[in-house]
Design a protein around this motif. Structure first.
Motif, PDB file in Angstrom:
ATOM      1  N   LEU A 150       0.858  -1.176   0.000  1.00  0.00           N
ATOM      2  CA  LEU A 150       0.000   0.000   0.000  1.00  0.00           C
ATOM      3  C   LEU A 150       0.901   1.235   0.000  1.00  0.00           C
ATOM      4  CD1 LEU A 150      -2.889   1.185   0.222  1.00  0.00           C
ATOM      5  CD2 LEU A 150      -2.575   1.188   2.711  1.00  0.00           C
ATOM      6  N   GLY A 151       0.742   2.114  -1.009  1.00  0.00           N
ATOM      7  CA  GLY A 151       1.608   3.279  -1.127  1.00  0.00           C
ATOM      8  C   GLY A 151       0.822   4.562  -1.280  1.00  0.00           C
ATOM      9  N   TYR A 152       1.473   5.672  -0.911  1.00  0.00           N
ATOM     10  CA  TYR A 152       0.845   6.994  -1.027  1.00  0.00           C
ATOM     11  C   TYR A 152       1.912   8.018  -1.441  1.00  0.00           C
ATOM     12  CZ  TYR A 152      -0.874  11.603   0.192  1.00  0.00           C
ATOM     13  OH  TYR A 152      -1.213  12.936   0.143  1.00  0.00           O
ATOM     14  N   THR A 153       1.525   8.923  -2.324  1.00  0.00           N
ATOM     15  CA  THR A 153       2.410  10.016  -2.740  1.00  0.00           C
ATOM     16  C   THR A 153       1.630  11.323  -2.759  1.00  0.00           C
ATOM     17  OG1 THR A 153       3.922   8.669  -4.072  1.00  0.00           O
ATOM     18  CG2 THR A 153       3.729  10.981  -4.658  1.00  0.00           C
ATOM     19  N   TYR A 154       2.249  12.365  -2.224  1.00  0.00           N
ATOM     20  CA  TYR A 154       1.745  13.723  -2.391  1.00  0.00           C
ATOM     21  C   TYR A 154       2.641  14.430  -3.394  1.00  0.00           C
ATOM     22  CZ  TYR A 154       0.790  18.644  -1.659  1.00  0.00           C
ATOM     23  OH  TYR A 154       0.479  19.958  -1.864  1.00  0.00           O
ATOM     24  N   LEU A 155       2.035  15.059  -4.388  1.00  0.00           N
ATOM     25  CA  LEU A 155       2.769  15.764  -5.431  1.00  0.00           C
ATOM     26  C   LEU A 155       2.597  17.268  -5.239  1.00  0.00           C
ATOM     27  CD1 LEU A 155       1.573  13.366  -8.158  1.00  0.00           C
ATOM     28  CD2 LEU A 155       3.972  13.796  -7.726  1.00  0.00           C
ATOM     29  N   HIS A 156       3.728  17.927  -5.071  1.00  0.00           N
ATOM     30  CA  HIS A 156       3.720  19.377  -4.889  1.00  0.00           C
ATOM     31  C   HIS A 156       4.203  20.053  -6.158  1.00  0.00           C
ATOM     32  CE1 HIS A 156       4.306  23.340  -3.134  1.00  0.00           C
ATOM     33  NE2 HIS A 156       5.534  23.334  -3.644  1.00  0.00           N
ATOM     34  N   LEU A 157       3.418  20.998  -6.680  1.00  0.00           N
ATOM     35  CA  LEU A 157       3.787  21.799  -7.840  1.00  0.00           C
ATOM     36  C   LEU A 157       3.711  23.262  -7.454  1.00  0.00           C
ATOM     37  CD1 LEU A 157       2.203  19.123  -8.992  1.00  0.00           C
ATOM     38  CD2 LEU A 157       2.377  20.337 -11.170  1.00  0.00           C
ATOM     39  N   LYS A 158       4.692  24.020  -7.841  1.00  0.00           N
ATOM     40  CA  LYS A 158       4.620  25.457  -7.604  1.00  0.00           C
ATOM     41  C   LYS A 158       3.587  26.066  -8.551  1.00  0.00           C
ATOM     42  CE  LYS A 158       8.478  26.626 -10.681  1.00  0.00           C
ATOM     43  NZ  LYS A 158       9.819  27.262 -10.758  1.00  0.00           N
ATOM     44  N   ASP A 159       3.127  27.272  -8.240  1.00  0.00           N
ATOM     45  CA  ASP A 159       2.148  27.945  -9.088  1.00  0.00           C
ATOM     46  C   ASP A 159       2.657  28.014 -10.523  1.00  0.00           C
ATOM     47  OD1 ASP A 159       0.628  28.199  -6.863  1.00  0.00           O
ATOM     48  OD2 ASP A 159       0.907  30.362  -6.622  1.00  0.00           O
ATOM     49  N   THR A 160       1.764  27.707 -11.469  1.00  0.00           N
ATOM     50  CA  THR A 160       2.149  27.466 -12.852  1.00  0.00           C
ATOM     51  C   THR A 160       1.566  28.536 -13.771  1.00  0.00           C
ATOM     52  OG1 THR A 160       2.207  25.086 -12.427  1.00  0.00           O
ATOM     53  CG2 THR A 160       2.059  25.782 -14.732  1.00  0.00           C
ATOM     54  N   PRO A 161       2.394  29.411 -14.358  1.00  0.00           N
ATOM     55  CA  PRO A 161       1.865  30.458 -15.241  1.00  0.00           C
ATOM     56  C   PRO A 161       1.505  29.911 -16.618  1.00  0.00           C
ATOM     57  CG  PRO A 161       4.243  30.603 -15.135  1.00  0.00           C
ATOM     58  CD  PRO A 161       3.843  29.524 -14.157  1.00  0.00           C
ATOM     59  N   ILE A 162       0.521  30.530 -17.236  1.00  0.00           N
ATOM     60  CA  ILE A 162       0.157  30.217 -18.617  1.00  0.00           C
ATOM     61  C   ILE A 162      -0.101  31.527 -19.349  1.00  0.00           C
ATOM     62  CG2 ILE A 162      -2.284  29.896 -18.007  1.00  0.00           C
ATOM     63  CD1 ILE A 162      -2.410  27.799 -20.287  1.00  0.00           C
ATOM     64  N   ASN A 163       0.383  31.618 -20.583  1.00  0.00           N
ATOM     65  CA  ASN A 163       0.199  32.810 -21.421  1.00  0.00           C
ATOM     66  C   ASN A 163       0.203  32.351 -22.876  1.00  0.00           C
ATOM     67  OD1 ASN A 163      -0.048  35.608 -21.979  1.00  0.00           O
ATOM     68  ND2 ASN A 163       2.137  35.692 -22.460  1.00  0.00           N
TER      69      ASN A 163
END
Length: 424
Positions: free
Chosen positions: A380-393
């Motif tokens: 049984l496994g668990y992962t938390y994925l952290h992403l910094k704020d992501t700009p789009i233009n």
């Protein structure tokens, strides 16, 4: 806005799929080909032969699995994407529309493997999984509706493999891959209804295809406590075909055939593991993915549509690094931990598609393994994925047809996996 996978319109009509609708590796790659490696953030993936799922990561690892081995599991993924318009977004017709709310619904990636020891030197096996997949779905009137409303990719990959144990130090493996892809893609369109008169409509594309690839690997064991593994998965060249429909007020007004070609990237993985003592095992992983195989995507539509659309993606090759450890608590229980840094193939905000608000991510993983008797394990496994704020233009180079999507995504993810493995 509903989203079931971090990936994108980038592959618009080229990837296609039939087995999975969720995943959370960088880009649209699914690392979740087992759940037993999830607790280690997939550190040591090409060398840690805990069960038959090693077939996907490195077929040479079958030589560490005596007898008949079966392994199956499922991974559930919950992404979250919150778009925030910076008031610079535009659309060709009408009001810009809302941000779209929180993106995220559960998606599932299953897997199944079997390996068999033919004799002391030769081993054979087969794996079934989904190495690529996604689904993103937005509210109909959201700010980026002329870029994407819905994109759904599903894949299935069947991977028969063989392995050869040359001696106690060297093992080699090879496999072939048959891959099936299906996709559906919807977006708003500007439609001419009379000379000088335009109305918003919808475009819908459905496509499918299949292709072949291969994978190979080697494992070197210099000491009883240390293993080093190297594996490679080839590019897979897909030519997908299907249909394009153009709708106005719910009625199809134009239709035609659709076609797109794409080279899915190849991957190298270098892994190591070292048994420090009777309780601790250390794991490490460095991998490279050749995303530059997709510099752009040309989508061809025939019939009375007769148009070609080109997406300038400029994907870059990426690196991933992971470290992990296993701690054997007692005869039945093992605790797993891992950390990974996963680079995105998206170069910048200008080339970030609305269906792929992807960014570099940090994996924080943990899990447990329970041994039931001598030959069965449950992970049984668990992962938390952290992403910094992501700009789009992004205006796709067509501001008059697509408008501009400008703002920022706030993203994160949760992954939970269960794997059951047995030896006979």
């Amino acid at each position: 806005m509903k989203t079931r996978l971090l990936t994108g319109r980038v592959l618009s009509l080229a990837l296609l799929g039939g087995f999975s609708a969720a995943g959370y590796g960088a880009g649209f790659q699914l690392l979740e080909q087992n759940a037993s490696g999830l607790g280690n953030a997939y550190a040591g993936s090409a060398v840690n032969a805990e069960n038959a799922s090693i077939i996907y990561f490195n077929p040479a690892g079958m030589t560490y699995l005596p007898g008949l081995n079966v392994s199956g599991g499922v991974t559930a993924i919950k992404p979250s994407f919150k778009f925030r318009n910076d008031d610079r977004s535009t659309v060709p017709l009408g009001a810009v529309g809302p941000n779209g709310g929180d993106a995220g619904s559960w998606g599932v990636v299953p897997n199944a493997y079997l390996s068999w020891q033919i004799n002391p030197q030769w081993f054979a096996g087969v794996g079934i999984g989904a190495p690529f997949g996604l689904m993103t779905e937005y509210d109909d009137n959201w700010a980026g509706r002329f870029h994407s409303r819905k994109f759904d990719i599903r894949t299935i990959n069947i991977n028969p493999s063989v392995a050869y144990k040359a001696n106690d130090q060297w093992s080699f493996g090879f496999g072939v891959n048959w891959q099936r892809i299906d996709a559906e893609y919807k977006l708003a369109q500007v439609l001419p209804v009379a000379p000088g008169v335009f109305m918003p409509g919808d475009a819908r594309v459905k496509m499918h295809g299949d292709a072949w690839g291969w994978n190979a690997g080697v494992i070197f064991q210099p000491t009883e406590a240390t293993r080093i593994g190297l594996s490679y998965r080839s590019k897979i060249k897909h030519s997908a075909k299907g249909d394009t429909d153009i709708d106005l007020n719910g009625t199809t007004v134009r239709s035609g055939q659709a076609r797109a070609d794409v080279d899915l990237p190849d991957t190298f993985v270098l892994s190591a593991m070292h048994q420090l003592n009777s309780r601790w095992t250390l794991l490490g992983d460095v991998s490279w993915t050749g995303w530059s195989s997709i510099p752009k995507l040309d989508i061809h539509s025939g019939g009375n549509i007769n148009a070609t659309s080109s997406l300038d993606l400029r994907f870059r090759d990426t690196w991933r690094a992971a470290i992990g450890a296993n701690y054997r608590v007692d005869e039945r229980w093992t605790w797993k931990v891992g950390v990974a840094i996963d680079q995105s193939p998206i170069r910048s905000a200008e080339y970030r598609p609305t269906s792929l608000p992807d960014n570099n991510r940090l994996w924080l993983s943990t899990g447990v393994q329970y041994r039931h008797g001598a030959n069965t394990t449950i992970d049984l496994g668990y992962t938390y994925l952290h992403l910094k704020d992501t700009p789009i233009n992004n205006d796709n180079g067509e501001p008059a047809r697509r408008g501009l999507v400008s703002g920022e995504y706030k993203s994160s993810g949760h992954i939970i996996g269960l794997q059951v493995s047995s030896r006979f």
